[in-house]
Write a protein that holds these residues in place. Sequence first.
Motif, PDB file in Angstrom:
ATOM      1  N   THR A 100       0.735  -1.523  -0.170  1.00 35.82           N
ATOM      2  CA  THR A 100      -0.428  -0.191   0.255  1.00 35.82           C
ATOM      3  C   THR A 100       1.336   1.503  -0.136  1.00 35.82           C
ATOM      4  N   LYS A 101       2.021   1.863  -0.713  1.00 32.97           N
ATOM      5  CA  LYS A 101       2.638   2.058  -0.662  1.00 32.97           C
ATOM      6  C   LYS A 101       3.289   2.291  -1.559  1.00 32.97           C
ATOM      7  N   TRP A 102       4.069   3.149  -2.206  1.00 33.75           N
ATOM      8  CA  TRP A 102       4.588   3.611  -3.509  1.00 33.75           C
ATOM      9  C   TRP A 102       5.762   2.469  -4.022  1.00 33.75           C
ATOM     10  N   GLY A 103       6.039   1.752  -4.642  1.00 31.95           N
ATOM     11  CA  GLY A 103       7.034   0.675  -5.360  1.00 31.95           C
ATOM     12  C   GLY A 103       7.290   0.099  -6.834  1.00 31.95           C
ATOM     13  N   PRO A 104       7.050  -0.467  -7.292  1.00 28.37           N
ATOM     14  CA  PRO A 104       7.442  -0.849  -8.397  1.00 28.37           C
ATOM     15  C   PRO A 104       6.775  -0.731  -9.139  1.00 28.37           C
ATOM     16  N   MET A 105       6.016   0.173 -10.486  1.00 34.20           N
ATOM     17  CA  MET A 105       5.048   0.615 -10.949  1.00 34.20           C
ATOM     18  C   MET A 105       4.845  -0.197 -12.189  1.00 34.20           C
ATOM     19  N   HIS A 106       3.744  -0.404 -12.075  1.00 36.88           N
ATOM     20  CA  HIS A 106       3.181  -1.784 -12.899  1.00 36.88           C
ATOM     21  C   HIS A 106       1.868  -0.238 -13.641  1.00 36.88           C
ATOM     22  N   TRP A 107       1.238  -0.950 -14.343  1.00 36.92           N
ATOM     23  CA  TRP A 107      -0.340   0.124 -14.597  1.00 36.92           C
ATOM     24  C   TRP A 107      -1.124  -0.953 -14.417  1.00 36.92           C
ATOM     25  N   ILE A 108      -2.061  -0.175 -13.836  1.00 41.72           N
ATOM     26  CA  ILE A 108      -3.141  -1.744 -13.171  1.00 41.72           C
ATOM     27  C   ILE A 108      -4.825  -0.336 -14.340  1.00 41.72           C
ATOM     28  N   GLN A 109      -5.661  -1.242 -15.233  1.00 45.04           N
ATOM     29  CA  GLN A 109      -6.352  -0.891 -16.051  1.00 45.04           C
ATOM     30  C   GLN A 109      -7.670  -1.111 -15.291  1.00 45.04           C
ATOM     31  N   PHE A 110      -8.134  -0.154 -16.045  1.00 42.54           N
ATOM     32  CA  PHE A 110     -10.101  -0.383 -15.370  1.00 42.54           C
ATOM     33  C   PHE A 110     -11.115   0.008 -16.783  1.00 42.54           C
ATOM     34  N   GLU A 111     -12.305  -0.341 -16.690  1.00 42.33           N
ATOM     35  CA  GLU A 111     -12.428   0.309 -17.833  1.00 42.33           C
ATOM     36  C   GLU A 111     -14.143   1.041 -17.948  1.00 42.33           C
ATOM     37  N   SER A 112     -14.459   1.154 -18.685  1.00 42.42           N
ATOM     38  CA  SER A 112     -15.998   2.143 -18.488  1.00 42.42           C
ATOM     39  C   SER A 112     -16.958   1.983 -19.420  1.00 42.42           C
ATOM     40  N   THR A 113     -17.652   2.045 -19.352  1.00 46.03           N
ATOM     41  CA  THR A 113     -19.282   2.584 -20.449  1.00 46.03           C
ATOM     42  C   THR A 113     -19.217   4.615 -20.550  1.00 46.03           C
ATOM     43  N   LYS A 127      -9.618  -4.630 -13.966  1.00 49.35           N
ATOM     44  CA  LYS A 127      -9.457  -5.020 -15.069  1.00 49.35           C
ATOM     45  C   LYS A 127      -8.096  -6.037 -15.126  1.00 49.35           C
ATOM     46  N   GLY A 128      -7.581  -5.292 -14.242  1.00 49.78           N
ATOM     47  CA  GLY A 128      -5.913  -5.967 -14.008  1.00 49.78           C
ATOM     48  C   GLY A 128      -4.156  -5.395 -14.404  1.00 49.78           C
ATOM     49  N   ILE A 129      -3.806  -6.096 -14.362  1.00 51.05           N
ATOM     50  CA  ILE A 129      -2.332  -5.353 -14.236  1.00 51.05           C
ATOM     51  C   ILE A 129      -2.506  -5.694 -16.270  1.00 51.05           C
ATOM     52  N   ALA A 130      -2.423  -4.410 -16.910  1.00 49.05           N
ATOM     53  CA  ALA A 130      -1.900  -4.486 -18.101  1.00 49.05           C
ATOM     54  C   ALA A 130      -0.603  -3.863 -18.237  1.00 49.05           C
ATOM     55  N   GLY A 149      -7.650  -4.302 -26.302  1.00 44.86           N
ATOM     56  CA  GLY A 149      -7.604  -3.819 -25.168  1.00 44.86           C
ATOM     57  C   GLY A 149      -7.595  -4.654 -23.864  1.00 44.86           C
ATOM     58  N   LYS A 150      -7.122  -5.903 -24.666  1.00 48.25           N
ATOM     59  CA  LYS A 150      -6.967  -6.948 -23.018  1.00 48.25           C
ATOM     60  C   LYS A 150      -5.166  -6.970 -22.977  1.00 48.25           C
ATOM     61  N   LYS A 151      -4.411  -7.363 -24.408  1.00 43.81           N
ATOM     62  CA  LYS A 151      -3.007  -8.014 -24.135  1.00 43.81           C
ATOM     63  C   LYS A 151      -2.521  -7.021 -24.339  1.00 43.81           C
ATOM     64  N   TYR A 152      -1.771  -6.000 -23.560  1.00 45.44           N
ATOM     65  CA  TYR A 152      -0.231  -5.220 -23.790  1.00 45.44           C
ATOM     66  C   TYR A 152       0.395  -5.573 -24.289  1.00 45.44           C
ATOM     67  N   ILE A 153       1.235  -5.343 -25.362  1.00 50.81           N
ATOM     68  CA  ILE A 153       3.019  -6.135 -25.750  1.00 50.81           C
ATOM     69  C   ILE A 153       3.399  -5.204 -25.786  1.00 50.81           C
ATOM     70  N   LYS A 154       4.847  -5.384 -25.487  1.00 51.07           N
ATOM     71  CA  LYS A 154       5.713  -4.125 -25.469  1.00 51.07           C
ATOM     72  C   LYS A 154       6.403  -3.707 -26.433  1.00 51.07           C
ATOM     73  N   SER A 155       6.904  -3.206 -27.300  1.00 45.33           N
ATOM     74  CA  SER A 155       7.613  -2.772 -28.614  1.00 45.33           C
ATOM     75  C   SER A 155       8.619  -2.850 -28.993  1.00 45.33           C
ATOM     76  N   LYS A 156       9.337  -3.792 -29.614  1.00 39.73           N
ATOM     77  CA  LYS A 156      10.558  -4.167 -30.092  1.00 39.73           C
ATOM     78  C   LYS A 156      11.139  -2.816 -30.200  1.00 39.73           C
ATOM     79  N   LEU A 157      11.191  -1.769 -30.427  1.00 41.56           N
ATOM     80  CA  LEU A 157      11.900  -0.463 -30.881  1.00 41.56           C
ATOM     81  C   LEU A 157      12.134   0.138 -29.525  1.00 41.56           C
ATOM     82  N   ASN A 158      11.148  -0.476 -28.491  1.00 44.53           N
ATOM     83  CA  ASN A 158      11.386   0.334 -27.091  1.00 44.53           C
ATOM     84  C   ASN A 158      13.059   0.718 -26.354  1.00 44.53           C
TER      85      ASN A 158
END
Length: 464
Positions: A40-53, A61-64, A111-120
């Motif tokens: 419950t404190k800042w640490g290694p950063m993930h992106w958590i995903q939410f969706e709305s209509t 929706k979990g971790i992107a 919009g579910k699975k995010y793949i990191k670019s090879k150009l990164n």
Amino acid sequence: MSKRPLLHVSPKRGWINDPNGFSYAFGKFYLFAQHNPYDTKWGPMHWIQFESTDLVVFNEKGIALQPSEKYDHEFGCFSGSALTFNHKHILLYTGVADEKQTQCLAISTDGKKYIKSKLNPVISENDLPNDHLIKDFRDPFVFKKEDVYYVLISARKENNGSSILMYKTLDFKTFTYVGVSLSITGEQEMIECPAVFFDNDKTVLIYSHQFKVPENKYEYQNVHSTMYVVGNFDYETGAFKSESSAREIDNGFDFYAPQTLTAKGKHYLVAWQNMWDRDYPSRTEGYAGNLTLVRELSLKHNRLYQKFVPNLSNYYTKTQIINDAEYEVFSVPVDKKYAHRYRLEFNRVNEAILYFTNDEKVSIVINATAKTLTFNRPDIQNTDGSSTKVRTIKLEENDDKLSLDIVFDKSAMDVLINNGKYSFSMLFYTNASPCLTIKSLTNEKFKIKNLTYNQIAPKEVAKK
Ligand code: FRU
């Protein structure tokens, strides 16, 4: 009873800070946030995903994104933005590792699975002007103008201060440096989390200003403030030519790193409803951090106005309206299980106090002579020990009337004042029950032109 807000986005567990990747794709709204799933404190950063209509109810929706590559393995995936390009949802984020902050892409076709670019990384130290530092180079915000995609990125300067830099791309493969959009000086100060929206021929540039020094006793009272400035970019040089001086977006205790989205002709904003270096009482419930409600933005005479999204009304389970009444004391009974919206219109600025909890610890004192609103809440400490309990905002001379639009949601309150010309976001933690009680502070009764109360029950209505 849980104090977790019903309407404000919060993670099921762990920590969140900045909203990220606020976007519209595949027929729905996407909202991500900086997230540490392990604590419950800042640490290694993930992106958590939410969706709305509807921009009111968001589903987790979990971790992107998570730290995984040599350019983001250490501190993870810092803040960024998103858009759709060639039917793909593209996330732009900052990878942080080995004392470098570089800009990276993650791409999704569903919009579910995010793949990191090879150009990164797609923007790195080779693309940074040499008086800026790669160790603080972050928060890419992407927008489209004509057929060109522009990316604004924050960067600390070598000597004193920081900038927002502009880059451009046509294909999300090659990025070209355009120039410096905005710069500030100040030893510790850094402007971060840029965002923009366009209103007719005006551009509104939004950013968060770390360690902004207060200029008077009513503004920039947070250690870190959020600002907007109206003007236009020169797309040849990148420079932002402002038509007005910068203003604070929200005067509240808890508001940082707002991000914008323009979708279906409307402009929206959402922010982190917290502040760095505080105690975070919701930790006892296994999470820390929530976002503000989504607000719709408009611009009038170079001033930003905010309002709650109209879809909020889909979740009302009770409404009470009072017109043209006079009171010494007035009270609306409310049920603690729900969220509540109070809209109040006064013909003039009354001397009155509004209590939102029955222990009288969460309140707004209206001072008609000074034209101020003073917000009170139970104390929440900064880690430096300073208190964040009372804050006053001053209305302008031309604010003769007063209107308040307040959403009170368990432990989070968003207050929009005078049709959203001012806003005040705050958290509070008390075991008391919610209420709305208004008391006159003079011998005179206070006059209400209109009071509209709504009980809001997102889960109950969603289930029907
Ligand atoms: C702002 C910020 C961003 C950074 C993120 C890290 O609150 O410091 O500049 O990308 O948080 O979590």
